[in-house]
Design a protein around this motif. Sequence first.
Motif, PDB file in Angstrom:
ATOM      1  N   ARG A  66      26.334   2.302  -9.492  1.00 37.16           N
ATOM      2  CA  ARG A  66      26.870   2.483 -10.850  1.00 37.16           C
ATOM      3  C   ARG A  66      27.261   1.136 -11.458  1.00 37.16           C
ATOM      4  N   ALA A  67      27.848   0.267 -10.632  1.00 35.36           N
ATOM      5  CA  ALA A  67      28.206  -1.069 -11.124  1.00 35.36           C
ATOM      6  C   ALA A  67      26.957  -1.866 -11.483  1.00 35.36           C
ATOM      7  N   LEU A  68      25.905  -1.735 -10.674  1.00 38.08           N
ATOM      8  CA  LEU A  68      24.653  -2.428 -10.974  1.00 38.08           C
ATOM      9  C   LEU A  68      24.021  -1.875 -12.244  1.00 38.08           C
ATOM     10  N   LEU A  69      24.066  -0.562 -12.424  1.00 42.77           N
ATOM     11  CA  LEU A  69      23.564   0.028 -13.667  1.00 42.77           C
ATOM     12  C   LEU A  69      24.278  -0.565 -14.876  1.00 42.77           C
ATOM     13  N   ASP A  70      25.602  -0.655 -14.784  1.00 43.65           N
ATOM     14  CA  ASP A  70      26.373  -1.234 -15.892  1.00 43.65           C
ATOM     15  C   ASP A  70      25.957  -2.682 -16.146  1.00 43.65           C
ATOM     16  N   ALA A  71      25.759  -3.435 -15.066  1.00 45.34           N
ATOM     17  CA  ALA A  71      25.377  -4.844 -15.208  1.00 45.34           C
ATOM     18  C   ALA A  71      23.987  -4.968 -15.830  1.00 45.34           C
ATOM     19  N   LEU A  72      23.060  -4.103 -15.422  1.00 42.05           N
ATOM     20  CA  LEU A  72      21.714  -4.144 -15.981  1.00 42.05           C
ATOM     21  C   LEU A  72      21.730  -3.798 -17.465  1.00 42.05           C
ATOM     22  N   ARG A  73      22.451  -2.738 -17.810  1.00 39.56           N
ATOM     23  CA  ARG A  73      22.500  -2.324 -19.219  1.00 39.56           C
ATOM     24  C   ARG A  73      23.145  -3.400 -20.085  1.00 39.56           C
ATOM     25  N   LYS A  74      24.185  -4.044 -19.571  1.00 41.58           N
ATOM     26  CA  LYS A  74      24.824  -5.124 -20.327  1.00 41.58           C
ATOM     27  C   LYS A  74      23.876  -6.299 -20.504  1.00 41.58           C
ATOM     28  N   ASP A  75      23.200  -6.676 -19.419  1.00 41.08           N
ATOM     29  CA  ASP A  75      22.278  -7.808 -19.500  1.00 41.08           C
ATOM     30  C   ASP A  75      21.149  -7.496 -20.483  1.00 41.08           C
ATOM     31  N   PHE A  76      20.584  -6.306 -20.407  1.00 43.92           N
ATOM     32  CA  PHE A  76      19.506  -5.944 -21.328  1.00 43.92           C
ATOM     33  C   PHE A  76      19.994  -6.018 -22.770  1.00 43.92           C
ATOM     34  N   ALA A  77      21.174  -5.434 -23.035  1.00 41.17           N
ATOM     35  CA  ALA A  77      21.705  -5.426 -24.400  1.00 41.17           C
ATOM     36  C   ALA A  77      21.988  -6.843 -24.888  1.00 41.17           C
ATOM     37  N   ASP A  78      22.557  -7.675 -24.011  1.00 42.20           N
ATOM     38  CA  ASP A  78      22.900  -9.040 -24.395  1.00 42.20           C
ATOM     39  C   ASP A  78      21.661  -9.871 -24.730  1.00 42.20           C
ATOM     40  N   HIS A  79      20.506  -9.485 -24.181  1.00 45.05           N
ATOM     41  CA  HIS A  79      19.284 -10.252 -24.395  1.00 45.05           C
ATOM     42  C   HIS A  79      18.288  -9.511 -25.284  1.00 45.05           C
TER      43      HIS A  79
END
Length: 370
Positions: A66-79
């Motif tokens: 779940r933490a990795l999902l959050d990190a992936l979604r944040k990274d995708f959105a930020d870029h």
Amino acid sequence: MSDQRDPDPYDALLLLSFGGPEGPEDVVPFLQNVTRGRGIPDERLREVGQHYFRFDGISPINGQNRALLDALRKDFADHGLDLPVYWGNRNWAPYLTDTLRAMVADGHKRIAVLATSAYASYSGCRQYRENLADSLAALEAEGLDLPRVDKLRHYFNHPGFVRPMIDGVLASLASLPEDVRTGAHLAFTTHSIPTAAADSAGPGGGAYVAQHLDVAQVIVDAIREQTGVEHPWQLVYQSRSGSPQTPWLEPDICDHLETLHGEGAPAVVMAPIGFVSDHMEVLYDLDTEAADKAAELNLPVARSATVGADPRFAAAVRDLLLERAASERGRTAERCALGALGPSHDLCPAGCCPSRAARPAAAGADSPYA
């Protein structure tokens, strides 16, 4: 990393993991899923499950995903990458088949898959591909239009996976008492597998061990460059299971600690380079069993962190996705890799990491699903 921002032809990313129980009542059913077809009685599974019961029946792997999902979604959105991220497990909820069914219902037709296993082996790659084929077959039997699934390449030597581990080893060395720090040995650990599986791993065999050795050497070289110290090191193994008559990769981490103590090593850093996150094998086999063995030997030890949801790893996943997308469009993309082995293949060739009994596997050259 690539500056390319176009995920086409992919319209979704699937995080594919092992799964784990999230309460005492889940432990035996989870282990039944893991061992299905082997005829292991529930009494034996309850014995095996004691590792989980020590932690209230909760494996940390789902929370870490779940933490990795959050990190992936944040990274995708930020870029500026507008791509939904889903999650499915092989052995526990959310189950892979249910997740793929939901992705089909949401209209996704071309799915990139990231498995939470970085290295080549049957259990670390082909078994995930077999599970994908099983799930696609189940959806096909339901009359659903099947999406195409492409598994992203092995990322064991991607900078976004390796550099967090370098930092973890440096932090562990710094945590040791100063009088034993310089002479500390590095024990790079990974999951033991049968030697027959190790011999057949990868297109030409031997890839599982070779990839771990390459990563370990990269880390050792980086430690030397940053500290000026050449630490002795060895690749060792943990989490052995199965018949005692079947040869598995050795030495075991606890045996290795005894050997180092007998040789006069002043301290040891245990670096679990074979694992993406601090799941049960790390918490029990290293933080419990190996730590207890070290205490018994009066041997100072430190355990370095796994990559987990480190932002650099999330960025590496984005890089792998966009790299593969460009390749699928016929474009040349930078393929990041450290060490001597170079970037891994995109498409697993036929016969790669074979299983004992032939089963269909998706997302490879021998996939029954185009």
